[in-house]
Design a protein around this motif. Structure first.
Motif, PDB file in Angstrom:
ATOM      1  N   LEU A   6       0.805  -1.225   0.000  1.00  0.00           N
ATOM      2  CA  LEU A   6       0.000   0.000   0.000  1.00  0.00           C
ATOM      3  C   LEU A   6       0.838   1.274   0.000  1.00  0.00           C
ATOM      4  CD1 LEU A   6      -2.827  -0.969   2.511  1.00  0.00           C
ATOM      5  CD2 LEU A   6      -3.018  -0.747   0.030  1.00  0.00           C
ATOM      6  N   ARG A   7       2.117   1.151   0.301  1.00  0.00           N
ATOM      7  CA  ARG A   7       2.972   2.335   0.444  1.00  0.00           C
ATOM      8  C   ARG A   7       2.905   3.260  -0.769  1.00  0.00           C
ATOM      9  NH1 ARG A   7       8.836   0.745   1.432  1.00  0.00           N
ATOM     10  NH2 ARG A   7       8.615   0.168  -0.729  1.00  0.00           N
ATOM     11  N   ASP A   8       2.962   2.692  -1.969  1.00  0.00           N
ATOM     12  CA  ASP A   8       2.949   3.526  -3.170  1.00  0.00           C
ATOM     13  C   ASP A   8       1.546   3.922  -3.606  1.00  0.00           C
ATOM     14  OD1 ASP A   8       5.715   3.320  -3.268  1.00  0.00           O
ATOM     15  OD2 ASP A   8       5.656   1.517  -4.505  1.00  0.00           O
ATOM     16  N   LYS A   9       0.520   3.317  -2.992  1.00  0.00           N
ATOM     17  CA  LYS A   9      -0.858   3.611  -3.390  1.00  0.00           C
ATOM     18  C   LYS A   9      -1.515   4.664  -2.511  1.00  0.00           C
ATOM     19  CE  LYS A   9      -1.693  -0.907  -5.360  1.00  0.00           C
ATOM     20  NZ  LYS A   9      -0.730  -1.891  -5.022  1.00  0.00           N
ATOM     21  N   ILE A  10      -0.930   4.932  -1.347  1.00  0.00           N
ATOM     22  CA  ILE A  10      -1.498   5.908  -0.408  1.00  0.00           C
ATOM     23  C   ILE A  10      -0.790   7.237  -0.599  1.00  0.00           C
ATOM     24  CG2 ILE A  10      -1.813   6.481   2.027  1.00  0.00           C
ATOM     25  CD1 ILE A  10      -3.499   4.102   1.200  1.00  0.00           C
ATOM     26  N   ASN A  11      -1.567   8.271  -0.834  1.00  0.00           N
ATOM     27  CA  ASN A  11      -1.034   9.614  -0.979  1.00  0.00           C
ATOM     28  C   ASN A  11      -0.803  10.198   0.417  1.00  0.00           C
ATOM     29  OD1 ASN A  11      -0.488  12.277  -1.497  1.00  0.00           O
ATOM     30  ND2 ASN A  11      -2.439  12.720  -2.478  1.00  0.00           N
ATOM     31  N   PRO A  12       0.451  10.515   0.777  1.00  0.00           N
ATOM     32  CA  PRO A  12       0.720  11.048   2.118  1.00  0.00           C
ATOM     33  C   PRO A  12      -0.085  12.297   2.430  1.00  0.00           C
ATOM     34  CG  PRO A  12       2.782  10.646   0.951  1.00  0.00           C
ATOM     35  CD  PRO A  12       1.666  10.408  -0.018  1.00  0.00           C
ATOM     36  N   ALA A  13      -0.367  13.111   1.434  1.00  0.00           N
ATOM     37  CA  ALA A  13      -1.125  14.339   1.670  1.00  0.00           C
ATOM     38  C   ALA A  13      -2.553  14.041   2.116  1.00  0.00           C
ATOM     39  CB  ALA A  13      -1.144  15.197   0.416  1.00  0.00           C
ATOM     40  N   SER A  14      -3.043  12.827   1.806  1.00  0.00           N
ATOM     41  CA  SER A  14      -4.421  12.494   2.172  1.00  0.00           C
ATOM     42  C   SER A  14      -4.591  12.297   3.668  1.00  0.00           C
ATOM     43  CB  SER A  14      -4.880  11.232   1.430  1.00  0.00           C
ATOM     44  OG  SER A  14      -4.179  10.106   1.903  1.00  0.00           O
ATOM     45  N   VAL A  15      -3.502  12.073   4.385  1.00  0.00           N
ATOM     46  CA  VAL A  15      -3.620  11.868   5.823  1.00  0.00           C
ATOM     47  C   VAL A  15      -3.193  13.089   6.629  1.00  0.00           C
ATOM     48  CG1 VAL A  15      -3.262   9.398   5.644  1.00  0.00           C
ATOM     49  CG2 VAL A  15      -1.319  10.846   6.089  1.00  0.00           C
ATOM     50  N   LEU A  16      -2.709  14.098   5.962  1.00  0.00           N
ATOM     51  CA  LEU A  16      -2.155  15.238   6.688  1.00  0.00           C
ATOM     52  C   LEU A  16      -3.169  15.955   7.550  1.00  0.00           C
ATOM     53  CD1 LEU A  16       0.183  16.721   3.995  1.00  0.00           C
ATOM     54  CD2 LEU A  16       0.734  15.208   5.875  1.00  0.00           C
ATOM     55  N   SER A  17      -4.332  16.216   7.004  1.00  0.00           N
ATOM     56  CA  SER A  17      -5.309  16.966   7.796  1.00  0.00           C
ATOM     57  C   SER A  17      -5.780  16.153   8.985  1.00  0.00           C
ATOM     58  CB  SER A  17      -6.493  17.363   6.925  1.00  0.00           C
ATOM     59  OG  SER A  17      -7.114  16.210   6.404  1.00  0.00           O
ATOM     60  N   ALA A  18      -5.788  14.837   8.858  1.00  0.00           N
ATOM     61  CA  ALA A  18      -6.235  13.992   9.962  1.00  0.00           C
ATOM     62  C   ALA A  18      -5.191  13.909  11.070  1.00  0.00           C
ATOM     63  CB  ALA A  18      -6.542  12.594   9.448  1.00  0.00           C
ATOM     64  N   THR A  19      -3.907  13.981  10.708  1.00  0.00           N
ATOM     65  CA  THR A  19      -2.879  13.873  11.733  1.00  0.00           C
ATOM     66  C   THR A  19      -2.773  15.150  12.544  1.00  0.00           C
ATOM     67  OG1 THR A  19      -1.102  14.680  10.307  1.00  0.00           O
ATOM     68  CG2 THR A  19      -1.488  12.295  10.337  1.00  0.00           C
ATOM     69  N   GLY A  20      -3.162  16.274  11.928  1.00  0.00           N
ATOM     70  CA  GLY A  20      -3.082  17.541  12.638  1.00  0.00           C
ATOM     71  C   GLY A  20      -1.691  18.130  12.613  1.00  0.00           C
ATOM     72  N   THR A  21      -0.740  17.423  12.032  1.00  0.00           N
ATOM     73  CA  THR A  21       0.628  17.909  12.011  1.00  0.00           C
ATOM     74  C   THR A  21       0.804  19.019  10.996  1.00  0.00           C
ATOM     75  OG1 THR A  21       1.359  15.713  12.591  1.00  0.00           O
ATOM     76  CG2 THR A  21       3.019  17.187  11.734  1.00  0.00           C
ATOM     77  N   VAL A  22       0.236  18.827   9.814  1.00  0.00           N
ATOM     78  CA  VAL A  22       0.436  19.784   8.741  1.00  0.00           C
ATOM     79  C   VAL A  22      -0.912  20.182   8.186  1.00  0.00           C
ATOM     80  CG1 VAL A  22       1.464  20.108   6.489  1.00  0.00           C
ATOM     81  CG2 VAL A  22       2.632  18.697   8.152  1.00  0.00           C
ATOM     82  N   THR A  23      -1.154  21.477   8.088  1.00  0.00           N
ATOM     83  CA  THR A  23      -2.423  21.916   7.519  1.00  0.00           C
ATOM     84  C   THR A  23      -2.221  22.824   6.326  1.00  0.00           C
ATOM     85  OG1 THR A  23      -2.499  23.745   9.083  1.00  0.00           O
ATOM     86  CG2 THR A  23      -3.662  21.738   9.694  1.00  0.00           C
ATOM     87  N   SER A  24      -1.045  23.387   6.165  1.00  0.00           N
ATOM     88  CA  SER A  24      -0.831  24.318   5.068  1.00  0.00           C
ATOM     89  C   SER A  24      -0.276  23.612   3.845  1.00  0.00           C
ATOM     90  CB  SER A  24       0.156  25.409   5.502  1.00  0.00           C
ATOM     91  OG  SER A  24       1.444  24.848   5.657  1.00  0.00           O
ATOM     92  N   GLY A  25      -0.375  24.271   2.700  1.00  0.00           N
ATOM     93  CA  GLY A  25       0.194  23.749   1.465  1.00  0.00           C
ATOM     94  C   GLY A  25       1.706  23.639   1.571  1.00  0.00           C
ATOM     95  N   ILE A  26       2.325  24.583   2.280  1.00  0.00           N
ATOM     96  CA  ILE A  26       3.775  24.552   2.470  1.00  0.00           C
ATOM     97  C   ILE A  26       4.172  23.303   3.248  1.00  0.00           C
ATOM     98  CG2 ILE A  26       5.690  25.712   3.656  1.00  0.00           C
ATOM     99  CD1 ILE A  26       4.298  28.388   2.913  1.00  0.00           C
ATOM    100  N   GLY A  27       3.441  23.012   4.317  1.00  0.00           N
ATOM    101  CA  GLY A  27       3.721  21.814   5.108  1.00  0.00           C
ATOM    102  C   GLY A  27       3.578  20.543   4.292  1.00  0.00           C
TER     103      GLY A  27
END
Length: 194
Positions: free
Chosen positions: A128-149
């Motif tokens: 699944l590593r190559d099939k999951i877009n890391p940006a898709s989990v960013l808002s859920a993790t709360g770590t990164v919310t901006s486009g720069i992040g």
């Protein structure tokens, strides 16, 4: 192919539901993530479905969201992961939790699901590593919310760092950092952390 079912919910017996569509009752297997969101019996529902044909059976699987169905399809394409195991995974983890586990390569989260051992968990993470877009989990993790992040995170992941390392590096960045400065500062932080 049956892609969506809309009708009256007649019965609920985990993991099976019976949906009446103009006089035809469809038996649909659903993960617990969907089952818990179902309305009371007698109410109208819509489920995104996946029609599964085997030699000995024709099965219909239903999901409350398109993301669940997409993930179910990705899971069942992996060697050794059948429909029942796919449902078990979606019953044990939300789509966001599974995405986070894949991005951070966290096999312990997966081994907590009944029927998933260490080797199966590692194979799932690898496939699944190559099939999951890391940006898709960013808002859920709360770590990164901006486009720069997101850009900084994508760069770190492309350089071979796992999600957990990238999250730690992003957490130490100051507000208003540019993408290039953020990448440089993150790389310095990660080189010292090793």
């Amino acid at each position: 192919m049956i892609g969506r079912i809309t009708g009256l919910l007649l019965e609920k017996h985990p993991p099976l539901v019976l949906v009446d569509v103009q006089g035809v009752g469809y038996e649909i297997d659903v993960p617990m993530s969907t089952f818990c969101k179902l309305p009371d019996i007698g109410n109208r529902i819509t489920l995104h479905t996946h029609y599964w044909v085997r030699e000995d059976a024709h099965l219909l699987f239903g999901f409350m969201t398109e993301q669940e169905r997409t993930l179910f399809r990705q899971l069942t394409k992996i060697s050794g992961i059948g429909a029942r195991t796919g449902l078990a995974i979606l019953s044990g983890l939300s789509v966001t939790d599974l995405h986070q586990a894949v991005v951070s390569q966290d096999s312990i989260r997966l081994t907590g699901i009944p029927g998933i051992g260490k080797k199966t968990a590692e194979r799932l993470l690898l496939e699944l590593r190559d099939k999951i877009n890391p940006a898709s989990v960013l808002s859920a993790t709360g770590t990164v919310t901006s486009g720069i992040g997101r850009d900084i995170l994508s760069a770190l992941l492309a350089l071979g760092y796992n999600g957990r390392e990238a999250d730690r590096a992003l957490a130490q960045l100051p507000e208003g950092v540019t993408v290039s400065d953020g990448i440089m500062q993150s790389l310095k932080f990660l080189s010292k952390a090793k």
